[in-house]
Motif scaffolding. Sequence first.
Motif, PDB file in Angstrom:
ATOM      1  N   GLU A  56       0.837  -1.218   0.000  1.00 15.75           N
ATOM      2  CA  GLU A  56       0.000   0.000   0.000  1.00 15.75           C
ATOM      3  C   GLU A  56       0.861   1.253   0.000  1.00 15.75           C
ATOM      4  OE1 GLU A  56       1.022  -1.485   2.522  1.00 15.75           O
ATOM      5  OE2 GLU A  56       0.442  -0.637   4.462  1.00 15.75           O
ATOM      6  N   ILE A  57       2.060   1.136   0.577  1.00 17.13           N
ATOM      7  CA  ILE A  57       2.964   2.298   0.599  1.00 17.13           C
ATOM      8  C   ILE A  57       3.499   2.546  -0.811  1.00 17.13           C
ATOM      9  CG2 ILE A  57       5.087   3.248   1.603  1.00 17.13           C
ATOM     10  CD1 ILE A  57       4.525   1.561   4.119  1.00 17.13           C
ATOM     11  N   ALA A  58       3.875   1.476  -1.499  1.00 17.24           N
ATOM     12  CA  ALA A  58       4.332   1.617  -2.883  1.00 17.24           C
ATOM     13  C   ALA A  58       3.217   2.141  -3.774  1.00 17.24           C
ATOM     14  CB  ALA A  58       4.840   0.262  -3.403  1.00 17.24           C
ATOM     15  N   ALA A  59       2.000   1.688  -3.525  1.00 15.23           N
ATOM     16  CA  ALA A  59       0.874   2.148  -4.345  1.00 15.23           C
ATOM     17  C   ALA A  59       0.648   3.652  -4.146  1.00 15.23           C
ATOM     18  CB  ALA A  59      -0.390   1.366  -3.990  1.00 15.23           C
ATOM     19  N   MET A  60       0.780   4.119  -2.897  1.00 16.62           N
ATOM     20  CA  MET A  60       0.638   5.570  -2.671  1.00 16.62           C
ATOM     21  C   MET A  60       1.717   6.334  -3.425  1.00 16.62           C
ATOM     22  SD  MET A  60      -0.609   6.158   1.257  1.00 16.62           S
ATOM     23  CE  MET A  60       0.619   5.112   2.025  1.00 16.62           C
ATOM     24  N   ALA A  61       2.956   5.807  -3.408  1.00 15.56           N
ATOM     25  CA  ALA A  61       4.029   6.472  -4.153  1.00 15.56           C
ATOM     26  C   ALA A  61       3.692   6.498  -5.646  1.00 15.56           C
ATOM     27  CB  ALA A  61       5.364   5.764  -3.904  1.00 15.56           C
ATOM     28  N   GLY A  62       3.159   5.405  -6.145  1.00 14.47           N
ATOM     29  CA  GLY A  62       2.777   5.359  -7.562  1.00 14.47           C
ATOM     30  C   GLY A  62       1.688   6.359  -7.890  1.00 14.47           C
ATOM     31  N   ALA A  63       0.719   6.489  -7.005  1.00  6.52           N
ATOM     32  CA  ALA A  63      -0.384   7.432  -7.237  1.00  6.52           C
ATOM     33  C   ALA A  63       0.114   8.878  -7.207  1.00  6.52           C
ATOM     34  CB  ALA A  63      -1.480   7.226  -6.188  1.00  6.52           C
ATOM     35  N   ILE A  64       0.985   9.169  -6.250  1.00  8.51           N
ATOM     36  CA  ILE A  64       1.476  10.551  -6.127  1.00  8.51           C
ATOM     37  C   ILE A  64       2.335  10.914  -7.339  1.00  8.51           C
ATOM     38  CG2 ILE A  64       2.930  12.082  -4.722  1.00  8.51           C
ATOM     39  CD1 ILE A  64       1.956  10.362  -2.261  1.00  8.51           C
ATOM     40  N   ALA A  65       3.109   9.928  -7.836  1.00 13.34           N
ATOM     41  CA  ALA A  65       3.915  10.167  -9.034  1.00 13.34           C
ATOM     42  C   ALA A  65       3.029  10.335 -10.260  1.00 13.34           C
ATOM     43  CB  ALA A  65       4.892   9.007  -9.236  1.00 13.34           C
ATOM     44  N   ALA A  66       1.991   9.531 -10.363  1.00 14.57           N
ATOM     45  CA  ALA A  66       1.074   9.654 -11.507  1.00 14.57           C
ATOM     46  C   ALA A  66       0.383  11.005 -11.494  1.00 14.57           C
ATOM     47  CB  ALA A  66       0.033   8.529 -11.471  1.00 14.57           C
ATOM     48  N   ALA A  67       0.016  11.472 -10.293  1.00  9.50           N
ATOM     49  CA  ALA A  67      -0.623  12.783 -10.192  1.00  9.50           C
ATOM     50  C   ALA A  67       0.334  13.868 -10.678  1.00  9.50           C
ATOM     51  CB  ALA A  67      -1.051  13.051  -8.749  1.00  9.50           C
ATOM     52  N   ARG A  68       1.608  13.716 -10.366  1.00  9.02           N
ATOM     53  CA  ARG A  68       2.587  14.713 -10.792  1.00  9.02           C
ATOM     54  C   ARG A  68       2.640  14.798 -12.317  1.00  9.02           C
ATOM     55  NH1 ARG A  68       6.754  17.817  -8.696  1.00  9.02           N
ATOM     56  NH2 ARG A  68       7.860  18.773 -10.432  1.00  9.02           N
ATOM     57  N   VAL A  69       2.685  13.634 -12.945  1.00 13.38           N
ATOM     58  CA  VAL A  69       2.764  13.602 -14.413  1.00 13.38           C
ATOM     59  C   VAL A  69       1.510  14.218 -15.026  1.00 13.38           C
ATOM     60  CG1 VAL A  69       2.829  12.051 -16.402  1.00 13.38           C
ATOM     61  CG2 VAL A  69       4.381  11.690 -14.463  1.00 13.38           C
ATOM     62  N   ALA A  70       0.367  13.972 -14.382  1.00 17.72           N
ATOM     63  CA  ALA A  70      -0.903  14.522 -14.886  1.00 17.72           C
ATOM     64  C   ALA A  70      -1.147  15.950 -14.378  1.00 17.72           C
ATOM     65  CB  ALA A  70      -2.056  13.622 -14.471  1.00 17.72           C
ATOM     66  N   ARG A  71      -0.190  16.493 -13.614  1.00 19.73           N
ATOM     67  CA  ARG A  71      -0.320  17.851 -13.024  1.00 19.73           C
ATOM     68  C   ARG A  71      -1.580  18.004 -12.176  1.00 19.73           C
ATOM     69  NH1 ARG A  71       2.235  22.294 -17.166  1.00 19.73           N
ATOM     70  NH2 ARG A  71       4.190  21.190 -17.495  1.00 19.73           N
ATOM     71  N   ILE A  72      -1.872  16.958 -11.408  1.00 15.21           N
ATOM     72  CA  ILE A  72      -3.007  17.014 -10.483  1.00 15.21           C
ATOM     73  C   ILE A  72      -2.464  17.294  -9.083  1.00 15.21           C
ATOM     74  CG2 ILE A  72      -4.983  15.793  -9.507  1.00 15.21           C
ATOM     75  CD1 ILE A  72      -4.890  13.939 -11.966  1.00 15.21           C
ATOM     76  N   PRO A  73      -2.913  18.366  -8.433  1.00 10.66           N
ATOM     77  CA  PRO A  73      -2.450  18.651  -7.071  1.00 10.66           C
ATOM     78  C   PRO A  73      -2.813  17.515  -6.104  1.00 10.66           C
ATOM     79  CG  PRO A  73      -3.505  20.585  -8.026  1.00 10.66           C
ATOM     80  CD  PRO A  73      -3.790  19.433  -8.951  1.00 10.66           C
ATOM     81  N   VAL A  74      -1.967  17.355  -5.099  1.00 13.35           N
ATOM     82  CA  VAL A  74      -2.108  16.259  -4.123  1.00 13.35           C
ATOM     83  C   VAL A  74      -2.094  16.850  -2.719  1.00 13.35           C
ATOM     84  CG1 VAL A  74      -0.848  14.306  -3.086  1.00 13.35           C
ATOM     85  CG2 VAL A  74      -1.039  14.490  -5.584  1.00 13.35           C
ATOM     86  N   LEU A  75      -2.925  16.288  -1.837  1.00 17.26           N
ATOM     87  CA  LEU A  75      -2.808  16.565  -0.403  1.00 17.26           C
ATOM     88  C   LEU A  75      -2.232  15.324   0.269  1.00 17.26           C
ATOM     89  CD1 LEU A  75      -6.199  18.357   0.372  1.00 17.26           C
ATOM     90  CD2 LEU A  75      -3.930  19.405   0.164  1.00 17.26           C
ATOM     91  N   LEU A  76      -1.104  15.481   0.928  1.00 15.03           N
ATOM     92  CA  LEU A  76      -0.503  14.362   1.649  1.00 15.03           C
ATOM     93  C   LEU A  76      -1.265  14.121   2.939  1.00 15.03           C
ATOM     94  CD1 LEU A  76       3.299  15.233   1.314  1.00 15.03           C
ATOM     95  CD2 LEU A  76       1.917  13.740  -0.164  1.00 15.03           C
ATOM     96  N   ASP A  77      -1.405  12.827   3.273  1.00 18.50           N
ATOM     97  CA  ASP A  77      -2.089  12.468   4.516  1.00 18.50           C
ATOM     98  C   ASP A  77      -1.048  12.328   5.638  1.00 18.50           C
ATOM     99  OD1 ASP A  77      -4.471  11.858   5.980  1.00 18.50           O
ATOM    100  OD2 ASP A  77      -3.886   9.766   5.927  1.00 18.50           O
ATOM    101  N   GLY A  78      -1.074  11.252   6.356  1.00 18.68           N
ATOM    102  CA  GLY A  78      -0.295  11.103   7.578  1.00 18.68           C
ATOM    103  C   GLY A  78       1.122  10.585   7.384  1.00 18.68           C
ATOM    104  N   PHE A  79       1.633   9.959   8.423  1.00 15.39           N
ATOM    105  CA  PHE A  79       3.031   9.524   8.466  1.00 15.39           C
ATOM    106  C   PHE A  79       3.346   8.532   7.354  1.00 15.39           C
ATOM    107  CE2 PHE A  79       6.194   6.724  10.906  1.00 15.39           C
ATOM    108  CZ  PHE A  79       7.280   7.546  10.632  1.00 15.39           C
ATOM    109  N   ILE A  80       2.464   7.602   7.124  1.00 19.49           N
ATOM    110  CA  ILE A  80       2.751   6.530   6.168  1.00 19.49           C
ATOM    111  C   ILE A  80       2.688   7.067   4.743  1.00 19.49           C
ATOM    112  CG2 ILE A  80       2.025   4.232   5.411  1.00 19.49           C
ATOM    113  CD1 ILE A  80       0.688   4.578   8.554  1.00 19.49           C
ATOM    114  N   CYS A  81       1.677   7.859   4.470  1.00 18.63           N
ATOM    115  CA  CYS A  81       1.580   8.512   3.157  1.00 18.63           C
ATOM    116  C   CYS A  81       2.796   9.394   2.904  1.00 18.63           C
ATOM    117  CB  CYS A  81       0.300   9.338   3.095  1.00 18.63           C
ATOM    118  SG  CYS A  81       0.155  10.344   1.619  1.00 18.63           S
ATOM    119  N   THR A  82       3.213  10.118   3.938  1.00 21.47           N
ATOM    120  CA  THR A  82       4.334  11.037   3.761  1.00 21.47           C
ATOM    121  C   THR A  82       5.642  10.266   3.561  1.00 21.47           C
ATOM    122  OG1 THR A  82       3.136  12.646   5.102  1.00 21.47           O
ATOM    123  CG2 THR A  82       5.470  13.077   4.753  1.00 21.47           C
TER     124      THR A  82
END
Lengths: 318, 318
Positions: A211-237
């Motif tokens: 799930e941690i790798a999946a969050m990293a993948g999602a945050i990276a995909a958002a970057r490529v698509a220029r979609i702003p992201v809100l980071l959640d807690g310790f694990i997400c960060t």
Amino acid sequence: PDAAAFDAAAARNAALAKPPGALGRLEDIALWYAGWAGSARPQLHRPQVIVFAGNHGVTAREVSAFPSEVTAQMVVNFEAGGAAINQLARTFGARIDVHALDLARPTADFTQGAAMEEDDLLTALRVGWEAVDPGAGLIVAGEMGIGNTTAAAAMAAALFGGNPRDWVGRGTGVDDAGLGRKAAAVAAGLACHRGHLLDPIEVLRRLGGREIAAMAGAIAAARVARIPVLLDGFICTAAAAVLERLSPGALDHALAGHCSDEPGHGRLLAALGKEPLLQMGLRLGEGTGAALAIGLVQGALACHSGMATFDEARVSTG
Amino acid sequence: PDAAAFDAAAARNAALAKPPGALGRLEDIALWYAGWAGSARPQLHRPQVIVFAGNHGVTAREVSAFPSEVTAQMVVNFEAGGAAINQLARTFGARIDVHALDLARPTADFTQGAAMEEDDLLTALRVGWEAVDPGAGLIVAGEMGIGNTTAAAAMAAALFGGNPRDWVGRGTGVDDAGLGRKAAAVAAGLACHRGHLLDPIEVLRRLGGREIAAMAGAIAAARVARIPVLLDGFICTAAAAVLERLSPGALDHALAGHCSDEPGHGRLLAALGKEPLLQMGLRLGEGTGAALAIGLVQGALACHSGMATFDEARVSTG
């Protein structure tokens, strides 16, 4: 980000009928969002909350107050709409998607070897990447995974150094003995993988989880698509920190939605130079802290894009 | 508050499928709201934002970066829907009501005499009292009034002591010389009314203003109707402080929505024992900081009243 849109948004902000800077961080949020959205007067459409779930072999070290079966039980709860994140997503008009990653096959205990094989890691990264709706206006990535504050603490220690005790916390509510077991597990993980932790992707593979790798993948995909992201807690960060360590600036499209009560989180946000929007003492994960901050982004964009200028309102300037 | 509803809400909170305390201040907000609403599982219906406007004779001391005519201009802007508070009220589903109090007749300059006669004060208190919708589920009282940070600073100094310099700030954006004029006006006001400031109502009448009195009236009316309140910035909090000084506990139905960038606000909240929900650097007034916090109350109540319990979700306890 789009410099022209940012500049046009800054010009609009300066013309709005209010004293300069009087909306504080709401102004910063609006300009940040405008730059990433490529619009001087953006609206927040279709925020998306994505919750990833994974199980962790390090639970064999008795690092959690709850049994591993809770991960799958909570996924059922997410799908039934009964969890905190469901209520917050509904409150702020966000769609919610839930991805359970191979729960019946926990990662390996990272004190004994790598948490994931390479193909596990790649699969998890891809699940995260593909979970992002390209039409979303904002992404929140959350998680559920019994044992994952210990994995995140090990990752943080590997990425930023420091004593394991600096990075562990009570998670779902372990006692002092449990806290000691968490620190010992982190120390054992760092020792086990010594010499292999300079590559942030190896930190993720060896100490992280699906799930941690999946969050990293999602945050990276958002970057490529220029979609702003809100980071959640310790694990997400911790997941996000992998990207920043790979490529400084990789989190410029992300704001810290909140700072949780997990003590390593504030330390991690400081290391990333991110000031949290909220500090409400949450320590639940699921994306709840970031989801709560969606309302702040909505408020910031509503003001920026909806307010009258001094000229329009015929208000005297100072 | 309703002790039975509070206790029932606390029992529900303890049964929800999450680690104890993991929703942090959201749990406190939900229980506070439940007690005042008299419901163990409340919903947030019909939040109401009320903006009061007044003009101040102390502007003759050149204490603002903007001319007094801006008060009336902004009232037009509120009524046209163009101000920040309009956007935030819409974002969080609140109705908004605007009451301009005798703008053509500013209060007297409090450095020379009492800001208001008794009948002016009573009229303003009554406007505030009657502005509260008895069916509202939450009240935000905001203000607009060129010069009113100086009035609020004088009130705070009279109610809580301390040096005028401790209570003044840049308001809409005065320079260092303006800040000095504000402190001098506060000192002159305290000197002018010495011996008459032990009664909090006299502090309000002599140093306050019509919109400030109206906010006090609204917050008091909400208390009688058991409607929870979110306090806004420095001026709103100064109005509320009058009630607390009259009757300790009079603000138990109120949370501090935010702490503004006006330096006296944090000091005033500390004196009242109120920890703000948000600290976003706002310093606009109008009710904006409190309106932004409506989303947090909505999130808290959505979680509290909408989440499944451990039993309902069939999640194992720790």
